[in-house]
Design a protein around this motif. Structure first.
Motif, short mmCIF file in Angstrom:
data_model
loop_
_atom_site.label_atom_id
_atom_site.label_comp_id
_atom_site.label_asym_id
_atom_site.label_seq_id
_atom_site.Cartn_x
_atom_site.Cartn_y
_atom_site.Cartn_z
N LYS A 10 -0.99 4.64 11.32
CA LYS A 10 -0.85 5.68 12.22
C LYS A 10 -0.64 7.12 11.50
CE LYS A 10 2.66 6.62 14.95
NZ LYS A 10 3.74 6.41 15.86
N LYS A 11 0.08 7.08 10.56
CA LYS A 11 0.51 8.22 9.92
C LYS A 11 -0.49 8.76 8.63
CE LYS A 11 4.98 10.34 8.46
NZ LYS A 11 5.12 11.08 9.68
N TYR A 12 -1.19 7.74 8.03
CA TYR A 12 -2.13 7.98 6.89
C TYR A 12 -3.52 7.49 7.11
CZ TYR A 12 2.67 8.75 4.91
OH TYR A 12 3.77 9.18 4.73
N SER A 13 -4.29 8.45 7.50
CA SER A 13 -5.71 8.11 7.67
C SER A 13 -6.50 8.85 6.71
CB SER A 13 -6.21 8.66 8.89
OG SER A 13 -6.01 10.10 9.15
N THR A 14 -6.13 8.25 5.45
CA THR A 14 -7.01 8.82 4.13
C THR A 14 -7.00 7.74 3.11
OG1 THR A 14 -6.39 10.29 2.36
CG2 THR A 14 -4.57 9.16 3.45
N ASP A 15 -8.43 7.95 2.53
CA ASP A 15 -8.67 7.09 1.64
C ASP A 15 -7.73 6.86 0.32
OD1 ASP A 15 -10.94 6.57 2.81
OD2 ASP A 15 -12.26 7.99 1.75
N SER A 16 -6.59 7.82 0.16
CA SER A 16 -5.63 7.81 -0.74
C SER A 16 -4.54 6.85 -0.65
CB SER A 16 -5.21 9.26 -1.06
OG SER A 16 -6.35 10.39 -1.42
N VAL A 17 -4.47 6.26 0.46
CA VAL A 17 -3.51 5.35 0.84
C VAL A 17 -4.07 3.99 1.54
CG1 VAL A 17 -1.43 4.80 2.29
CG2 VAL A 17 -1.79 7.29 1.76
N VAL A 18 -3.80 2.96 0.37
CA VAL A 18 -4.43 1.86 0.94
C VAL A 18 -3.09 1.03 1.63
CG1 VAL A 18 -5.32 -0.54 0.12
CG2 VAL A 18 -5.92 1.60 -0.90
N VAL A 19 -3.37 0.34 2.70
CA VAL A 19 -2.31 -0.22 3.62
C VAL A 19 -2.63 -1.63 3.66
CG1 VAL A 19 -1.19 -0.19 5.83
CG2 VAL A 19 -2.16 1.93 4.95
N MET A 20 -1.51 -2.46 3.40
CA MET A 20 -1.54 -3.94 3.59
C MET A 20 -0.36 -4.68 3.52
SD MET A 20 -2.37 -5.16 -0.54
CE MET A 20 -1.82 -6.98 -0.15
N PRO A 21 -0.05 -5.70 4.20
CA PRO A 21 1.32 -6.37 4.28
C PRO A 21 1.74 -6.58 2.91
CG PRO A 21 -0.52 -7.87 4.97
CD PRO A 21 -1.13 -6.65 4.80
N PHE A 22 2.86 -6.82 2.82
CA PHE A 22 3.47 -7.39 1.49
C PHE A 22 3.15 -9.01 1.01
CE2 PHE A 22 6.91 -8.93 -1.37
CZ PHE A 22 6.72 -8.11 -2.36
N PRO A 23 2.48 -9.12 0.10
CA PRO A 23 2.03 -10.39 -0.17
C PRO A 23 2.91 -11.56 -0.08
CG PRO A 23 1.95 -9.25 -2.19
CD PRO A 23 2.26 -8.14 -1.24
N TYR A 24 2.73 -12.77 -0.05
CA TYR A 24 3.76 -13.82 -0.35
C TYR A 24 3.95 -13.53 -1.81
CZ TYR A 24 1.93 -15.44 4.12
OH TYR A 24 1.70 -15.63 5.35
N ASP A 25 5.66 -14.17 -1.87
CA ASP A 25 6.05 -13.92 -3.20
C ASP A 25 5.69 -14.76 -4.24
OD1 ASP A 25 7.49 -12.54 -5.12
OD2 ASP A 25 9.54 -13.77 -4.56
N LEU A 26 4.48 -14.84 -4.64
CA LEU A 26 3.68 -15.86 -5.81
C LEU A 26 3.23 -14.85 -6.89
CD1 LEU A 26 1.90 -17.97 -2.96
CD2 LEU A 26 3.91 -18.51 -4.36
N ASN A 27 3.67 -15.49 -7.95
CA ASN A 27 3.18 -14.92 -9.25
C ASN A 27 1.95 -14.49 -9.52
OD1 ASN A 27 2.53 -14.56 -12.25
ND2 ASN A 27 4.76 -14.62 -12.34
N PHE A 28 0.92 -15.12 -9.19
CA PHE A 28 -0.50 -14.90 -9.17
C PHE A 28 -1.05 -13.80 -8.27
CE2 PHE A 28 -0.81 -18.18 -6.21
CZ PHE A 28 -1.70 -18.01 -5.20
#
Length: 405
Positions: free
Chosen positions: A89-107
């Motif tokens: 909602k706050k950042y509609s810009t190409d300069s911010v990539v939004v994603m859920p925090f990944p599962y805590d796996l090294n690879f």
């Protein structure tokens, strides 16, 4: 120790995935594709910032905006639906990539760091993810922002001290909330610690829309004490109304936490034959003893328009809500004593400080009665703002530390 952690995590991962499948839905994000690192690559350098939930995301918004002003690109992750929705909602810009925090796996961490050419990783408060921390390349700076360590976490860290030492030593910089947190970090061989205060308390996180605030004030009582009950939960409105019923020359404005309760509350007030009005239904509420505030997203402006704020979620609901917000709005803040989500702030501002709490109706009535005197309100607000200034995060110092190459 990392082997044991990974073994436990991998065994638990199927249950974590099932939980996420049942509960995680964010419009605009392919949740599981992102969680496993399947997201478009970028050649541009990014700063990876992680805030676990909505409160942390909001606290980080000023920092993110400042970094964007310096033409930095951000990979912004969160672990909750509300946090991710707020970022989108706050950042509609190409300069911010939004994603859920990944599962805590090294690879997965290595893949994301590589795909986004990550130069810095900024983890908020007590987010210490072992595989992310240990998989970080030496040329990527790892920063803990607004670092805090609860007593529960501290006990666990002491129990596994050799592992904790290795984990903490991987950080390049800690921006700690207090000297006490700094002392705790030094137990685990941390280096490069700066005490910069609590960024969640900083005024940069609170922006008043003066036009809205003036509009709200113009519709409420002019010559009576205005008391707002903000973020209230079921049963708390009745508690407050009953507690304050003997006090005169006062208007009570009720802003429930959940908008879906507006209709039911209106029916309850009508059945009780209270002298009330609904904010959106008329332009003048001068004659109403109670105003049901049914506008969403304007609580901060409502606080600013009133004399005293009773912050709900702390009377019957036990977790509490943000009792710092009214102080930034120049309004005296009081709260119930049930603040399980705000233990540290309760210790600083309530147990040892100027924010008064109450446990029953008699105490609440007594506090409001005393604060009807303007000089008492002014003195209390001065003490609250003075304490707030002492513990607030120093934005300029924090931003300088984060951007230092």
């Amino acid at each position: 120790m990392i082997f044991v952690y990974n073994l436990i995590y991998i065994l638990a991962l199927p249950l974590i995935i099932i939980r996420d499948f049942l509960t995680k839905r964010v419009k605009g994000i392919n949740f599981f594709k992102s969680k496993f690192g399947f997201i478009d690559k970028s050649q541009d350098e990014h700063i990876w910032i992680h805030g676990v939930s909505l409160g942390e995301v909001r606290a980080l918004s000023g920092i993110v905006s400042s970094l964007l002003n310096e033409e930095k690109r951000i990979l912004f992750t969160s672990s909750t639906n509300t946090g991710l929705t707020e970022i989108l909602k706050k950042y509609s810009t190409d300069s911010v990539v939004v994603m859920p925090f990944p599962y805590d796996l090294n690879f997965l961490h290595q893949k994301i760091i590589s795909n986004f050419n990550v130069s810095k990783i900024i983890l908020f408060e007590s987010e210490f993810w072992p595989n992310l921390i240990f998989s970080k390349p030496n040329n990527v700076q790892l920063i803990s922002l607004n670092t805090t360590i609860s007593q529960k976490t501290l006990k666990k860290m002491r129990l596994f001290k050799p592992f904790s030492d290795q984990l903490i030593k991987r950080f390049d910089l800690f921006l700690a909330q207090t000297d006490e947190i700094k002392s705790n970090l030094l137990e685990f061989q941390a280096s490069n610690i700066k005490v910069t205060g609590n960024i969640k308390l900083s005024s940069e996180n609170y922006r008043l829309n003066e036009e809205k605030a003036n509009e709200i004030a113009s519709k409420l009582a002019k010559n009576r004490l205005k008391v707002v009950a903000g973020s209230t939960h079921e049963g708390e409105e009745d508690f407050i109304i009953e507690a304050l019923k003997s006090l005169h020359d006062m208007q009570l404005i009720i802003a429930p936490r959940h908008p879906e309760r507006f209709h039911a509350l209106s029916g309850t007030f009508q059945n009780q034959r209270l002298n009330y009005s609904i904010y959106s239904h008329q332009n003048n509420h001068e004659s109403s003893d109670i105003v049901l505030f049914d506008r969403v997203g304007d609580l901060y402006e409502l606080y600013s328009a009133c004399d005293i704020a009773i912050v709900g979620g702390s009377i019957i609901f036990t977790k509490g809500h943000n009792f710092i917000e009214p102080i930034h709005a120049n309004t005296v803040s009081i709260t119930g004593e049930n603040l399980s989500n705000f233990k540290e702030l309760k210790k600083i501002f309530c147990s040892e400080g100027p924010v008064m709490t109450f446990k029953d109706k008699k105490e609440l009535a007594g506090i409001i009665s005393d604060l009807k005197i303007e000089s008492q309100r002014n003195e209390r607000l001065f003490l609250q703002k003075d304490k707030l200034e002492k513990y607030s995060g120093n934005y300029s110092v924090i931003l300088s530390a984060l951007t230092d190459e």
